[in-house]
Motif scaffolding. Structure first.
Motif, mmCIF file in Angstrom:
data_model
loop_
_atom_site.group_PDB
_atom_site.id
_atom_site.type_symbol
_atom_site.label_atom_id
_atom_site.label_comp_id
_atom_site.label_asym_id
_atom_site.label_seq_id
_atom_site.Cartn_x
_atom_site.Cartn_y
_atom_site.Cartn_z
ATOM 1 N N UNK A 1 41.824 -30.469 14.467
ATOM 2 C CA UNK A 1 41.868 -29.138 15.085
ATOM 3 C C UNK A 1 42.269 -28.088 14.052
ATOM 4 N N UNK A 2 43.169 -28.445 13.139
ATOM 5 C CA UNK A 2 43.607 -27.505 12.099
ATOM 6 C C UNK A 2 42.413 -27.039 11.277
ATOM 7 N N UNK A 3 41.624 -27.987 10.776
ATOM 8 C CA UNK A 3 40.473 -27.628 9.947
ATOM 9 C C UNK A 3 39.345 -27.008 10.763
ATOM 10 N N UNK A 4 39.171 -27.486 11.983
ATOM 11 C CA UNK A 4 38.131 -26.960 12.872
ATOM 12 C C UNK A 4 38.314 -25.455 13.061
ATOM 13 N N UNK A 5 39.533 -25.053 13.434
ATOM 14 C CA UNK A 5 39.766 -23.629 13.674
ATOM 15 C C UNK A 5 39.934 -22.836 12.384
ATOM 16 N N UNK A 6 40.347 -23.499 11.288
ATOM 17 C CA UNK A 6 40.452 -22.808 9.995
ATOM 18 C C UNK A 6 39.072 -22.355 9.532
ATOM 19 N N UNK A 7 38.044 -23.111 9.892
ATOM 20 C CA UNK A 7 36.675 -22.786 9.475
ATOM 21 C C UNK A 7 35.938 -21.919 10.487
ATOM 22 N N UNK A 8 36.545 -21.700 11.629
ATOM 23 C CA UNK A 8 35.905 -20.902 12.683
ATOM 24 C C UNK A 8 36.018 -19.412 12.377
ATOM 25 N N UNK A 9 35.046 -18.688 12.872
ATOM 26 C CA UNK A 9 35.065 -17.228 12.818
ATOM 27 C C UNK A 9 35.183 -16.778 14.271
ATOM 28 N N UNK A 10 36.439 -16.677 14.739
ATOM 29 C CA UNK A 10 36.667 -16.451 16.167
ATOM 30 C C UNK A 10 36.003 -15.189 16.683
ATOM 31 N N UNK A 11 35.489 -15.298 17.888
ATOM 32 C CA UNK A 11 34.869 -14.163 18.560
ATOM 33 C C UNK A 11 35.909 -13.048 18.702
ATOM 34 N N UNK A 12 35.516 -11.815 18.384
ATOM 35 C CA UNK A 12 36.478 -10.700 18.501
ATOM 36 C C UNK A 12 36.996 -10.478 19.923
ATOM 37 N N UNK A 13 36.309 -11.021 20.912
ATOM 38 C CA UNK A 13 36.725 -10.831 22.304
ATOM 39 C C UNK A 13 37.748 -11.867 22.776
ATOM 40 N N UNK A 14 38.252 -12.712 21.873
ATOM 41 C CA UNK A 14 39.208 -13.746 22.305
ATOM 42 C C UNK A 14 40.448 -13.147 22.950
ATOM 43 N N UNK A 15 40.803 -11.938 22.577
ATOM 44 C CA UNK A 15 41.996 -11.321 23.166
ATOM 45 C C UNK A 15 41.823 -11.074 24.666
ATOM 46 N N UNK A 16 40.576 -11.150 25.145
ATOM 47 C CA UNK A 16 40.324 -10.993 26.581
ATOM 48 C C UNK A 16 40.564 -12.295 27.351
ATOM 49 N N UNK A 17 40.799 -13.381 26.620
ATOM 50 C CA UNK A 17 41.094 -14.661 27.271
ATOM 51 C C UNK A 17 42.579 -14.639 27.636
ATOM 52 N N UNK A 18 42.841 -14.567 28.933
ATOM 53 C CA UNK A 18 44.222 -14.492 29.398
ATOM 54 C C UNK A 18 44.418 -15.491 30.524
ATOM 55 N N UNK A 19 45.650 -15.716 30.871
ATOM 56 C CA UNK A 19 45.956 -16.605 31.976
ATOM 57 C C UNK A 19 46.840 -17.749 31.524
ATOM 58 N N UNK A 20 47.059 -18.680 32.445
ATOM 59 C CA UNK A 20 48.000 -19.767 32.207
ATOM 60 C C UNK A 20 47.232 -21.062 31.950
ATOM 61 N N UNK A 21 47.647 -21.756 30.908
ATOM 62 C CA UNK A 21 47.125 -23.090 30.616
ATOM 63 C C UNK A 21 48.327 -23.966 30.267
ATOM 64 N N UNK A 22 48.427 -25.105 30.898
ATOM 65 C CA UNK A 22 49.579 -26.007 30.691
ATOM 66 C C UNK A 22 50.909 -25.278 30.919
ATOM 67 N N UNK A 23 50.926 -24.370 31.892
ATOM 68 C CA UNK A 23 52.152 -23.683 32.255
ATOM 69 C C UNK A 23 52.569 -22.551 31.329
ATOM 70 N N UNK A 24 51.707 -22.205 30.368
ATOM 71 C CA UNK A 24 52.039 -21.155 29.394
ATOM 72 C C UNK A 24 50.927 -20.114 29.380
ATOM 73 N N UNK A 25 51.317 -18.839 29.318
ATOM 74 C CA UNK A 25 50.320 -17.766 29.229
ATOM 75 C C UNK A 25 49.699 -17.780 27.836
ATOM 76 N N UNK A 26 48.369 -17.902 27.760
ATOM 77 C CA UNK A 26 47.706 -18.021 26.454
ATOM 78 C C UNK A 26 47.939 -16.799 25.573
#
Length: 113
Positions: free
Chosen positions: A55-80
């Motif tokens: 996962x470390x290398x997977x996301x290190x090489x990713x070019x995250x979508x600029x809209x990721x900040x719109x991903x909100x809500x609770x996952x595993x009891x924590x607000x993302x």
């Protein structure tokens, strides 16, 4: 450092597929979500699966979508949006998108269209 960081993306991927297929969604829809989030194309995604990239290398090489900040809500009891570790937040973004798909949310809503 969280244990998940050293886990291969390929080892978790089948769990995403199973979860979605159980809810009537497809592997193609999962790929659409991953491509949207990471900026990878299908070939790059397949390379990461074949290479068992962590996962470390997977996301290190990713070019995250600029809209990721719109991903909100609770996952595993924590607000993302409140997760402080950037890598953990990216992993939870993916978890959240998979959960939304599994819950039957329309693809354009999942992809923040």
């Amino acid at each position: 450092m969280s244990r998940i960081f050293g886990v291969s993306f390929a080892s978790v991927y089948p769990h995403y597929v199973t979860k979605l297929e159980r809810k009537g969604r497809t592997q193609a829809e999962l790929h659409e979500v991953i491509v949207w989030l990471t900026g990878f194309d299908e070939a790059t995604l397949q390379h990461h699966l074949d290479a068992e990239t962590t996962f470390t290398d997977f996301f290190a090489q990713a070019d995250l979508n600029p809209q990721v900040t719109q991903i909100t809500g609770v996952i595993c009891g924590v607000r993302v949006e409140e997760i402080e570790d950037p890598l953990m937040q990216q992993i939870r973004y993916l978890d959240k998108l998979v959960d939304e798909l599994a819950r039957g949310k329309a693809m354009d809503k999942v992809l923040r269209g």
